[in-house]
Design a protein around this motif. Structure first.
Motif, short mmCIF file in Angstrom:
data_model
loop_
_atom_site.label_atom_id
_atom_site.label_comp_id
_atom_site.label_asym_id
_atom_site.label_seq_id
_atom_site.Cartn_x
_atom_site.Cartn_y
_atom_site.Cartn_z
N GLU A 96 2.31 0.24 -6.16
CA GLU A 96 1.51 1.47 -6.16
C GLU A 96 0.63 1.51 -4.91
O GLU A 96 0.49 2.56 -4.26
CB GLU A 96 0.64 1.52 -7.42
N GLN A 97 0.06 0.37 -4.57
CA GLN A 97 -0.75 0.29 -3.34
C GLN A 97 0.09 0.56 -2.10
O GLN A 97 -0.31 1.31 -1.21
CB GLN A 97 -1.38 -1.11 -3.23
N ILE A 98 1.26 -0.07 -2.04
CA ILE A 98 2.14 0.08 -0.88
C ILE A 98 2.55 1.54 -0.71
O ILE A 98 2.54 2.09 0.40
CB ILE A 98 3.39 -0.80 -1.03
N GLY A 133 12.31 6.38 -3.94
CA GLY A 133 12.84 7.68 -4.32
C GLY A 133 11.75 8.73 -4.51
O GLY A 133 11.86 9.86 -4.02
N ILE A 134 10.69 8.35 -5.21
CA ILE A 134 9.57 9.28 -5.42
C ILE A 134 8.88 9.59 -4.10
O ILE A 134 8.55 10.75 -3.81
CB ILE A 134 8.57 8.70 -6.44
N SER A 135 8.68 8.57 -3.28
CA SER A 135 8.03 8.77 -1.97
C SER A 135 8.81 9.77 -1.13
O SER A 135 8.23 10.69 -0.54
CB SER A 135 7.93 7.44 -1.22
N GLU A 153 3.00 10.79 -10.76
CA GLU A 153 4.40 10.71 -11.16
C GLU A 153 4.90 9.27 -11.08
O GLU A 153 5.63 8.80 -11.98
CB GLU A 153 5.25 11.61 -10.27
N ALA A 154 4.52 8.57 -10.02
CA ALA A 154 4.93 7.17 -9.88
C ALA A 154 4.38 6.34 -11.03
O ALA A 154 5.09 5.49 -11.59
CB ALA A 154 4.44 6.62 -8.54
#
Length: 215
Positions: free
Chosen positions: A90-92, A168-170, A197-198
């Motif tokens: 999540e941080q990345i 994919g989300i990014s 969403e992530a």
């Protein structure tokens, strides 16, 4: 090797770098035009080759430049005390997406390098990537608590799945974010939406791979 270029004022360096990134992010290595780069940067071809020696050197310099920006951001902002791989990713993800606001052509260029087929640069890219992956892998996964996973779960496959979901989300939000780099409110709203969403997907995956989902 690039000392003459590095001796330039930072503003002039950035103008040349941004012009080259723009051209190489639109075209592959072989079709990218140094004539377009020098025209956009408002310098002569002789000056460009004086700084870099060749188109190949310019391209490889750009690759090292943009990957260094990304890795430095990760190394300086990633909380290595966090043992949860989901929170680490999540941080990345947030670090990467926030970089778009400052360097929106950076990831376009990187994506092009991943699929570059030119024999003139492919072997150097592969060699650099191998070194980069080994060092970044050690950094990203240092201190991860693998005891959080179910005993019957293949942790490597689980981590690969988390990475694919994250990527994919990014990617689905990158174009929207780039379109709003000059609108801080819209950019931040999109970033928040992306992270929410992530988090939803991460909560779903945790139920599949973790012993305890309350972390």
């Amino acid at each position: 090797m690039y000392q003459t270029f590095l001796n330039l004022e930072v503003e002039k360096q950035h103008k040349i770098i941004n012009s080259a990134l723009k051209e190489f992010s639109i075209n592959n290595y072989d079709t990218a035009s140094t004539n377009k780069i020098i025209k956009d940067a408002k310098i002569s071809k002789g000056i460009l080759y004086h700084y870099f020696g060749s188109k190949k050197n310019l391209y490889l310099y750009l690759y090292e430049y943009v990957t260094t920006i990304f890795i430095d951001a990760i190394n300086s902002r990633l909380d290595l005390e966090e043992p949860d791989i989901f929170k680490r990713y999540e941080q990345i993800m947030k670090i990467k997406l926030e970089l778009i606001k400052q360097y929106h052509t950076l990831f376009d260029f990187l994506k092009k390098t991943y699929i570059e087929t030119s024999l003139e640069v492919r072997s150097e890219l592969d060699q650099y990537n191998l070194t980069l992956q080994n060092s970044s892998y050690e950094s990203v996964f240092a201190g991860i608590d693998y005891d959080l996973f179910h005993k019957n779960i293949d942790s490597k496959k689980a981590i690969d799945t988390i990475r694919w979901v994250t990527d994919g989300i990014s990617e689905r939000y990158e174009e929207q974010l780039k379109s709003n780099v000059d609108n801080s409110e819209a950019f931040n709203q999109l970033l928040e939406q992306c992270m929410e969403e992530a988090n939803d997907y991460f909560q779903f995956l945790k139920q599949l791979v973790y012993k305890n989902t309350k972390r």
